[in-house]
Design an enzyme around this catalytic site. Sequence first.
Site, PDB file in Angstrom:
ATOM      1  N   ASP A   1     -17.171  64.371 -13.816  1.00 19.37           N
ATOM      2  CA  ASP A   1     -15.737  64.076 -13.816  1.00 19.37           C
ATOM      3  C   ASP A   1     -14.868  65.308 -13.600  1.00 19.37           C
ATOM      4  OD1 ASP A   1     -15.848  61.233 -14.284  1.00 19.37           O
ATOM      5  OD2 ASP A   1     -16.578  61.719 -16.280  1.00 19.37           O
TER       6      ASP A   1
ATOM      7  N   ASP B   1     -18.607  55.644  -9.974  1.00 20.47           N
ATOM      8  CA  ASP B   1     -17.405  56.447 -10.202  1.00 20.47           C
ATOM      9  C   ASP B   1     -17.497  57.817  -9.517  1.00 20.47           C
ATOM     10  OD1 ASP B   1     -18.329  54.686 -12.288  1.00 20.47           O
ATOM     11  OD2 ASP B   1     -16.671  55.311 -13.568  1.00 20.47           O
TER      12      ASP B   1
END
Length: 395
Positions: free
Chosen positions: A109, A169
């Site tokens: 992330d 993601d």
Amino acid sequence: MIAAMALSLSSCCSAPKEESMSDLTNRVFAMAAEQCKLMDKQLDDSVSPRTFTPQGIFVPTTLSWWCSGFYPGTMWYIYKQTGDEQIKALSDKHTRKLADVAACASGHDIGFQYWCSYGNGLLETDNKDYLPTLEEASAMLARRFNPTVGCIRSWGRVDDTNDFQVIIDNMMNLELLMEASRLFKCDSLANIANTHAKTTMANHYRNDNTCYHVLHYDQTNGQCVRKRTAQGYADESSWARGQAWGLYGYAMMYRETQDAAYLEMAEKIAKALMPRLPEDGMPYWDYDCPAIPYTYRDVSAGAIMASALVELSGETKDAAFAAECKAMAEKQIRSMASDKYMCTIAGKNGCFLLMHSVGNLHGTEKNTIQEVDAPLTYADYYFLEAILRFNALYK
């Protein structure tokens, strides 16, 4: 006389004129600016906004949380639209909170955290002070790449020799690598991004062009050994935000590379999803949840999808399909800008802009925060991005 009365009655009963996109943009960004300025008062230098519970509790989180870059990124978008110098100063302040990459970065992330904050800051100000942090962040993300698997590890330590998990993601974090490759003249970063995107295309997607959430790889031979969900309804269901991540990721990779395979993938995903959307364009949290229509919408998935569809509408070579993508994106933007989904009173909704998102319906934590039917910081970010993109293409 009768004809005149009939004409008058017809005029009175006609539908109200649709708000122009210009007026909608001004209204949304004015509220967003107010909310972000008020949000700042709830934060210190060690936390970022996370959510606001249905019980009325504002929930901050540490800077290492995966979404810590979205709040400064949202403000960079507001500054881009409004030129508000107070917002610019707040954007810079909350961006620089993430300066310690080693302490703040959270796995794959890093892309969300640093491109949304430092990346947008660089684009809006050309502040070269942001470059070293972006370079360090991209290098840390690249170290999670395994050439045998052909992917960036999503969860777990870089040196973990056991389970190698990759989530859809991760497609979103490739933008940091693509931009850093250009900024720092480092082809290996772009090569990693392309390899990850191609491996994901080959393994994550089903024949109907929906995707799994989580894949497990054997890192000794690169074979995928398991496909499942972590946040969707079931392993074989279509978790809405995951589908939006993939759509956005492949549209972005086409923009960055002009590789036709990415455009074709983005088109296939959009064609699979758009017919399954409700009338107002806001997806349910999982397209296959058996409780539809008596279950939660996920506005964050709608915001990501709207931004991706705007981009895809400008990329596709099919004029009819481009018009379809544009129409759906506009419908989604208008839905989100309505009082059904957007906060209209400054200081309410925990100072977030949008309502009714779903983070992780299955998530249970010590403090019982599940982010269900609640505002989420990334919903606001992609909503504003969708509006900016739409206006750039169609104003």
